[in-house]
Design a protein around this motif. Structure first.
Motif, PDB file in Angstrom:
ATOM      1  N   SER A   1       0.469  -1.093  -0.206  1.00 33.33           N
ATOM      2  CA  SER A   1       0.466  -0.031  -0.017  1.00 33.33           C
ATOM      3  C   SER A   1       0.382   1.167  -0.028  1.00 33.33           C
ATOM      4  O   SER A   1       1.752   0.670   0.262  1.00 33.33           O
ATOM      5  CB  SER A   1      -0.867  -0.283   1.010  1.00 33.33           C
ATOM      6  N   ILE A   2       0.596   2.256  -0.232  1.00 25.06           N
ATOM      7  CA  ILE A   2       0.552   3.940  -0.632  1.00 25.06           C
ATOM      8  C   ILE A   2       1.649   4.239   0.795  1.00 25.06           C
ATOM      9  O   ILE A   2       2.363   4.417   1.195  1.00 25.06           O
ATOM     10  CB  ILE A   2       0.172   4.413  -1.417  1.00 25.06           C
ATOM     11  N   LEU A   3       0.180   3.919   2.117  1.00 25.55           N
ATOM     12  CA  LEU A   3       1.008   4.203   3.389  1.00 25.55           C
ATOM     13  C   LEU A   3       1.487   3.325   4.018  1.00 25.55           C
ATOM     14  O   LEU A   3       3.054   4.004   4.540  1.00 25.55           O
ATOM     15  CB  LEU A   3       0.206   3.642   4.290  1.00 25.55           C
ATOM     16  N   SER A   4       1.691   1.704   3.774  1.00 25.46           N
ATOM     17  CA  SER A   4       3.674   0.952   4.150  1.00 25.46           C
ATOM     18  C   SER A   4       4.860   1.895   2.741  1.00 25.46           C
ATOM     19  O   SER A   4       5.489   1.791   3.865  1.00 25.46           O
ATOM     20  CB  SER A   4       3.003   0.180   3.892  1.00 25.46           C
ATOM     21  N   LEU A   5       4.498   2.492   2.129  1.00 25.36           N
ATOM     22  CA  LEU A   5       6.063   2.449   1.474  1.00 25.36           C
ATOM     23  C   LEU A   5       6.140   4.153   1.616  1.00 25.36           C
ATOM     24  O   LEU A   5       7.542   4.485   2.192  1.00 25.36           O
ATOM     25  CB  LEU A   5       5.582   3.204  -0.245  1.00 25.36           C
ATOM     26  N   LEU A   6       4.980   4.972   2.331  1.00 25.73           N
ATOM     27  CA  LEU A   6       5.410   6.149   3.042  1.00 25.73           C
ATOM     28  C   LEU A   6       6.416   5.829   4.116  1.00 25.73           C
ATOM     29  O   LEU A   6       7.308   6.615   4.719  1.00 25.73           O
ATOM     30  CB  LEU A   6       4.375   6.735   3.060  1.00 25.73           C
TER      31      LEU A   6
ATOM     32  N   LYS B   1       9.800   4.741   4.090  1.00 22.37           N
ATOM     33  CA  LYS B   1      10.535   5.899   4.123  1.00 22.37           C
ATOM     34  C   LYS B   1      11.002   6.826   5.376  1.00 22.37           C
ATOM     35  O   LYS B   1      11.283   7.067   5.776  1.00 22.37           O
ATOM     36  CB  LYS B   1      10.060   6.757   2.702  1.00 22.37           C
ATOM     37  N   PHE B   2       9.432   6.755   6.441  1.00 25.52           N
ATOM     38  CA  PHE B   2       9.466   7.794   7.077  1.00 25.52           C
ATOM     39  C   PHE B   2      10.451   7.362   8.016  1.00 25.52           C
ATOM     40  O   PHE B   2      11.430   7.768   8.856  1.00 25.52           O
ATOM     41  CB  PHE B   2       7.947   7.589   8.097  1.00 25.52           C
TER      42      PHE B   2
END
Length: 580
Positions: free
Chosen positions: A559-564, A567-568
């Protein structure tokens, strides 16, 4: 001078110039000239000429600098100054005509559309639309014409996107510099500077948030708007958290053949061959052909293949011609035959005739000795009776000694004929024969090395330069090296599918798979990366060595959230942790 040109033309048409100076535009110092009086001019052409004055003067300055740059000697001070003026003036000239910033291009667009304060009015109208339509604020709509509404909407969207991207790039560059140089202190310094620069914007944002929460009480009483908000929230959650999206690791690549054999001349004048094979189990070999003789006058390399010819493994590519090697092989063969003949003679037994002849010589020598011995005995008896002189007796003794020595010599020769060869002599000759055979094998290897064959299947490429002679390239399969950062290398695995685009064929997408992941990183211009090898079939052989493009390794979905979040987390637990 650019800003003075605006001022001069404004004065020419009767306007006043109230101020000139400099300001910070996107963190960069810029000169400015206030020519607001131009809007009082009755003619549109006069207003446009005031705006065009600066760029036109800059073009004149650029042309003059180009002439100076051309006629002066390269490297001297005036030449370097002219070159810098040309470069900076031309770049700033193009930048100035960008209408999305409040520069000359913006004022030209505003004059041409006859809409003063275009930027502020466009942003005001677009903000009003967002507040009413999207946020649902109970505010009055801006009363403008349909033409102005279209212009304001298009300009506001483009200007916001451009300004946001430009500001983001500048912040990234400045932030990387400050954080890299000062660590956490640099990050805090950037945050403080941004706060003071954007203090007014942050204040307006805070006021807007407070207003929005005040209006939310009324908005929640509207079922239709509440349903729309809920649907938007659900859609955002689904897109950001639930729906998995493909993840890729990308990088710029250069196409290389899977196997290549190159024949060249190195710096020492020796024939050198290089063999390279990529793929799962890479292999690299370098061989240097050094002739044995130091007296070779001429060594000719004659290629027997043509440019573009297809060859198979084991085919002859070129032949080295040298008479010296052939002469040395002939001389070594003659010497080997001599040594082998000598050894054979040593090992061979004596013939019957030779033995009988040797025995006959011994018998004859014994008979002569016996006769000489009898003569000596008689002579001694006569000497006792003083019938012969002492000199005659000594002569007879000498003849006896000579006969005895001849008999013993003949007997030794017979024993030599009858005895077998001595082991030490045979061993010495055997070693000489083996040594000569080894030398002859080496010379034959040198002769065979004069025929150069290809270890790979492929296409011949003949070179015209002095160092490179020819190469054989296998284009049936090609390989690309994808530079992967240490942040992404843990997500790359063997066999992952990779999509490749090359600039020569932008309409085609090639597919390969990861075949090799290095254990250690490489470094290029101060940046470390892992060169992941991707192999792909080149069925149509349209991909060639040196083609460039990009590759995307498919590393799965998330998911986009897991990618962000990943990175965070990396920033917080590595970069941010290292600042303190």
């Amino acid at each position: 001078f650019h800003e003075f040109a605006h001022a001069v033309i404004c004065r020419h048409y009767g306007g006043e110039v109230s101020e000139m100076g400099f300001l910070l535009l996107f963190f960069q110092p810029c000169f400015y000239c206030n020519v607001s009086d131009a809007w009082l001019f009755p003619k549109k052409s006069q207003r446009i000429m005031v705006t065009l004055a600066g760029p036109l003067f800059q073009l004149v300055l650029t042309a003059f600098a180009i002439i100076i740059w051309r006629v002066t000697v390269p490297g001297v001070f005036i030449n370097e100054v002219a070159r810098i003026i040309v470069t900076v003036s031309w770049i700033s000239f193009l930048f100035n005509f960008n209408p999305l910033l409040k520069l000359d291009g913006y004022y030209l667009l505003s004059d041409w559309l006859e809409i003063p304060n275009l930027r502020s009015r466009a942003f005001g109208y677009f903000g009003n639309v967002l507040k009413r339509k999207f946020l649902g604020w109970p505010i009055e709509a801006v009363n403008i014409s349909a033409r102005e509404a279209r212009v304001f909407t298009i300009y506001a969207v483009l200007a916001l996107l451009y300004s946001g991207i430009l500001l983001g790039l500048i912040l990234v560059i400045v932030g990387q510099f400050l954080v890299g140089a000062y660590g956490g202190a640099g990050f805090l310094l950037l945050a403080v500077v941004l706060f003071f620069i954007l203090k007014k914007n942050l204040y307006n944002l805070a006021i807007g948030i407070v207003k929005h929460f005040k209006y939310m009480g009324k908005l929640l009483k509207q079922p239709k708007r509440l349903a729309v908000y809920s649907l938007i929230a659900i859609l955002i959650i689904v897109v950001v958290i639930i729906i998995p999206v493909p993840n890729h690791v990308s990088g710029e690549i250069v196409v290389r053949p899977i196997a290549e054999f190159t024949l060249s001349m190195n710096d020492y004048g020796l024939i050198q061959s290089k063999y390279h094979r990529g793929g799962i189990d890479p292999d690299d070999k370098i061989s240097i052909l050094q002739m044995n003789s130091s007296q070779i006058g001429v060594l000719d390399l004659v290629p027997v293949v043509k440019d573009g010819q297809s060859v198979h493994s084991g085919d002859t590519l070129a032949i080295l011609t040298s008479n010296q090697i052939a002469q040395e092989i002939s001389a070594a063969e003659v010497e080997l035959e001599r040594l082998e003949g000598k050894l054979s003679l040593l090992r061979a037994s004596a013939k019957k005739e030779e033995i009988e002849e040797a025995r006959s010589r011994v018998t004859a020598a014994r008979a002569r000795y016996d006769k000489a011995l009898n003569d000596c005995n008689r002579a001694e008896e006569l000497a006792q009776k003083e019938l012969i002189s002492t000199e005659e007796l000594e002569s007879i003794h000498s003849e006896r000694d000579i006969a005895e020595a001849d008999w013993k010599s003949r007997k030794s020769a017979l024993e030599l004929v009858l005895s077998p060869p001595r082991p030490e002599e045979e061993v010495v000759l055997e070693k000489d024969v083996e040594k000569q055979k080894t030398r002859l094998d080496f010379l034959h290897a040198q002769g065979d090395a004069q025929i150069i064959v290809t270890p790979v299947n492929g296409v011949v490429s003949r070179h015209s330069d002095e160092s490179s002679i020819l190469s054989v390239v296998d284009y049936s399969t090609v390989e690309v090296i994808v530079p992967v950062s240490d942040f992404d290398i843990s997500r790359v695995g063997f066999g992952q599918e990779t999509s490749i685009k090359v600039r020569s064929f932008p309409h085609k997408t090639f597919t390969g798979r990861v075949v090799r992941i290095p254990e250690t990183a490489s470094e290029d211009e101060g940046t470390s990366y892992y060169g992941v090898a991707v192999s792909l079939a080149n069925v149509d052989t349209i991909l060639r060595d040196g083609m460039t493009g990009y590759a995307k390794i498919d590393v799965g979905q998330s998911s986009i959230l897991s990618l962000l979040y990943r990175k965070f987390l990396s920033r917080i637990r590595v970069e941010f942790w290292s600042w303190w």
